[in-house]
Design a protein around this motif. Structure first.
Motif, short mmCIF file in Angstrom:
data_model
loop_
_atom_site.label_atom_id
_atom_site.label_comp_id
_atom_site.label_asym_id
_atom_site.label_seq_id
_atom_site.Cartn_x
_atom_site.Cartn_y
_atom_site.Cartn_z
N UNK A 157 0.85 -1.19 0.00
CA UNK A 157 0.00 0.00 0.00
C UNK A 157 0.89 1.24 0.00
N UNK A 158 0.55 2.19 -0.86
CA UNK A 158 1.33 3.42 -0.97
C UNK A 158 0.56 4.59 -0.37
N UNK A 159 1.23 5.34 0.51
CA UNK A 159 0.63 6.50 1.17
C UNK A 159 1.01 7.76 0.40
N UNK A 160 0.01 8.57 0.09
CA UNK A 160 0.25 9.84 -0.60
C UNK A 160 -0.50 10.97 0.09
N UNK A 190 -4.41 5.89 0.63
CA UNK A 190 -3.66 4.65 0.57
C UNK A 190 -4.09 3.92 -0.70
N UNK A 191 -3.12 3.54 -1.52
CA UNK A 191 -3.40 2.89 -2.80
C UNK A 191 -2.81 1.50 -2.81
N UNK A 192 -3.61 0.51 -3.16
CA UNK A 192 -3.14 -0.85 -3.31
C UNK A 192 -2.38 -0.96 -4.64
N UNK A 193 -1.17 -1.51 -4.58
CA UNK A 193 -0.33 -1.63 -5.76
C UNK A 193 -0.25 -3.08 -6.22
N UNK A 194 -0.40 -3.27 -7.52
CA UNK A 194 -0.19 -4.60 -8.10
C UNK A 194 1.30 -4.89 -8.20
N UNK A 195 1.61 -6.12 -8.63
CA UNK A 195 3.00 -6.51 -8.77
C UNK A 195 3.76 -5.69 -9.78
N UNK A 196 3.06 -5.13 -10.78
CA UNK A 196 3.73 -4.31 -11.79
C UNK A 196 3.78 -2.84 -11.39
N UNK A 197 3.32 -2.53 -10.18
CA UNK A 197 3.36 -1.16 -9.71
C UNK A 197 2.14 -0.34 -10.03
N UNK A 198 1.20 -0.88 -10.79
CA UNK A 198 -0.01 -0.13 -11.14
C UNK A 198 -0.97 -0.11 -9.95
N UNK A 199 -1.85 0.91 -9.95
CA UNK A 199 -2.79 1.10 -8.85
C UNK A 199 -4.05 0.26 -9.06
N UNK A 200 -4.59 -0.22 -7.94
CA UNK A 200 -5.87 -0.94 -7.98
C UNK A 200 -6.88 -0.19 -7.12
#
Length: 281
Positions: A157-160, A190-200
């Motif tokens: 999860x990425x925080x922005x 908070x953004x869930x990231x896939x294995x390729x770095x894209x957002x879900x």
């Protein structure tokens, strides 16, 4: 190994003084060296004695505190130690190949993945631009910074920070817009990231709103993630900041290392598919 000419004890080849009697190994002492025990000893009753207290030198060795080396333990899923590595240098690299500590069978570890540094008895870790990051598991609540990534179960999860929105002026005809008044303005996400770095999926954060994350309970639920606990992590609003903390999970909450991170004894890290624990005095 090398044998001491004075007492016959076996010592490491690199040793300068005998571990049993303190005599110089392989020649005379240098002018500015201090042996670990008094230079003058006497042999009484077949044993090497200390001239100051009259006790065998072995007595000093038993009484002296042992210095535990700084090292890294590799843990299995149950938390048991399966490998141990000493941090003998000021800087020690970890990776899949061409590293001081190598895990050639771990495809999730980059060739040169992370670096551990020892300075003045303190241990620091730095990610070396690895593909999958170096994760430090939380020991206490952590204040999230813009761009931080956290590991909850197997979810990254990425925080922005979004910033505070400005006031919304009324429409030209003075008609007010209809919309939810609760929660308030979103200032982070908070953004869930896939294995390729894209957002879900994305969950937004606003002042006064706490978010519980888990497999079974919470505001954000991941029922398909078997590595996530029922109640795993909580993100709490503290004025304009957001604090992430472990909610009693089994696998912990990791934060991706950015820059150099100081580690405490017992700290756990995820490097590739390996759980490492810092062993320090």
């Amino acid at each position: 190994m090398i044998r001491c000419d004075h007492c016959g004890a076996q010592n490491d080849a690199a040793s300068r003084f005998c571990k049993d009697c303190g005599h110089t190994i392989g020649g005379s002492r240098g002018k500015n060296t201090i042996p670990p025990f008094p230079a003058r000893v006497s042999e009484e009753g077949g044993g090497v004695m200390c001239p100051q207290c009259g006790q065998p030198l072995a007595h000093h060795r038993r009484s002296a505190p042992l210095t535990k080396p700084i090292g890294l333990s590799v843990l299995d899923e149950a938390g048991s130690v399966v490998q141990s590595h000493e941090l003998k240098r000021e800087e020690t690299s970890v990776g899949r190949i061409d590293a001081d500590i190598a895990f050639p069978d771990d495809p999730f570890i980059s060739p040169i993945h992370a670096q551990f540094s020892v300075r003045a008895g303190e241990v620091y870790v730095r990610d070396l631009g690895s593909r999958n990051g170096t994760w430090v598991f939380l020991e206490e609540p952590y204040t999230l910074q813009d761009g931080d990534q956290i590991l909850v179960g197997s979810q990254v999860l990425r925080f922005r920070r979004l910033g505070y929105p400005g006031p919304h002026p009324p429409e030209q005809d003075q008609t007010r817009r209809l919309g939810s008044s609760t929660p308030g303005a979103d200032i982070a996400s908070l953004t869930q990231l896939r294995g390729d770095g894209s957002a879900r999926d994305v969950i937004h954060l606003s002042p006064g709103r706490d978010v519980l994350i888990g497999r079974e309970q919470g505001d954000w639920v991941f029922p398909y993630d078997l590595s996530m606990s029922g109640r795993h992590a909580e993100v709490k609003s503290m004025d304009a900041d957001f604090i992430v903390m472990d909610a009693g999970s089994r696998n912990g909450v990791g934060v991706a290392a950015r820059g150099e991170i100081r580690l405490h004894p017992g700290a756990r890290l995820l490097v590739g598919d390996r759980i490492l624990r810092l062993e320090a005095p």
